[in-house]
Design an enzyme around this catalytic site. Sequence first.
Site, short mmCIF file in Angstrom:
data_model
loop_
_atom_site.label_atom_id
_atom_site.label_comp_id
_atom_site.label_asym_id
_atom_site.label_seq_id
_atom_site.Cartn_x
_atom_site.Cartn_y
_atom_site.Cartn_z
CG ASP A 146 14.65 6.37 -8.30
OD1 ASP A 146 14.38 7.24 -7.00
OD2 ASP A 146 15.46 6.58 -8.97
CG ASN B 183 18.24 6.67 0.93
OD1 ASN B 183 17.56 5.45 0.86
ND2 ASN B 183 18.28 7.38 -0.19
C1 FPP Z 1 13.16 6.30 -4.05
O1 FPP Z 1 12.48 7.58 -4.13
C2 FPP Z 1 12.64 5.67 -2.56
C3 FPP Z 1 13.22 5.78 -1.43
C4 FPP Z 1 14.47 6.43 -1.02
C5 FPP Z 1 12.61 4.88 -0.28
C6 FPP Z 1 11.76 3.77 -0.53
C7 FPP Z 1 10.83 3.80 0.31
C8 FPP Z 1 9.69 3.43 0.47
C9 FPP Z 1 8.85 2.88 -0.95
C10 FPP Z 1 8.46 3.39 1.50
C11 FPP Z 1 8.52 2.32 2.49
C12 FPP Z 1 9.29 1.19 2.32
C13 FPP Z 1 8.88 0.10 2.86
C14 FPP Z 1 9.81 -1.42 2.71
C15 FPP Z 1 7.54 -0.08 3.62
P1 FPP Z 1 12.98 9.08 -4.28
O2 FPP Z 1 12.73 9.84 -3.01
O3 FPP Z 1 14.45 8.92 -4.31
O4 FPP Z 1 12.36 9.66 -5.38
P2 FPP Z 1 12.86 10.80 -6.45
O5 FPP Z 1 14.14 10.24 -7.08
O6 FPP Z 1 11.69 11.06 -7.35
O7 FPP Z 1 13.41 12.05 -5.32
#
Ligand code: FPP
Length: 261
Positions: free
Chosen positions: A36, A84
Amino acid sequence: MQKNFEEYFPPGTEEHDLLLKVDFRRLPGHVAVIMDGNGRWAQQRGLSRAEGHNAGSASVREVVEASARLGIEFLTLYAFSRENWKRPRLEVGQLWRLLREYLGKEDRLLVENDIRLRVIGRKEGIPRPVLRELERVEEMTRTNGRMTLVVALNYGGRSEIVDAVRRILEEGRLGPGDLDEKEFAARLYTEGIPDPDLLIRTSGELRVSNFLLWQIAYTEIYVTPVLWPDFRKRHLLEAVLEYQKRDRRFGDIHAGTPRKK
Ligand code: FPP
């Protein structure tokens, strides 16, 4: 192998100092991660959310390799939840594209490190080109045995439980008296995968966000304020060291592994 280990955690670095403190007899066999903070990381730098996810995939690369080298047997990453889909279409598209690119580029890393890929989640809904890529890499790494990388995609803990109940009903084989925890767990997406020993959540949020609801019943939870794109192997080592300080009782009064039923 030992030489590789030294090269990967070179003496004189913070990683190496942390590594010396690790008790390798008590490594978590299964580490699960809620990655996250990509969005906040990007916002702090005046970048787009896509750039945050992009930086997050570099952390994925490092944590996958570091986990395999340490000897962790299962690493589960929460990459795309069913919730998501509520994000703007552009961001959803970017996340799926990033994943496809990761698979296209990192299949070699998985093969070289003897890592098997396994996907959990609802297959229906995952864009076709991504699904094809996932199936290709799953097949290509099927016999790899050093570590299993489990990627949760289009995943929701509640949907997983509903899907397990559906399977049981469809099979029509088990009556109410036949159903027990073992039979139930065998219908989850994670069939054959042990429950996580350690759950890491980055960016400081104190939630489980519909992740592995059944499987984390006795998992040790570690929350770090570090945002996912900043998470590096030294943070993984810090989490492992914290885990090793925990007294796991599984409902008993003494620490130890759960008694086999
Ligand atoms: C959360 O950060 C992250 C995600 C929803 C996606 C996770 C994906 C990756 C790390 C990229 C690629 C994955 C792989 C397996 C190659 P957020 O967007 O919720 O952050 P925030 O809470 O700060 O907005």
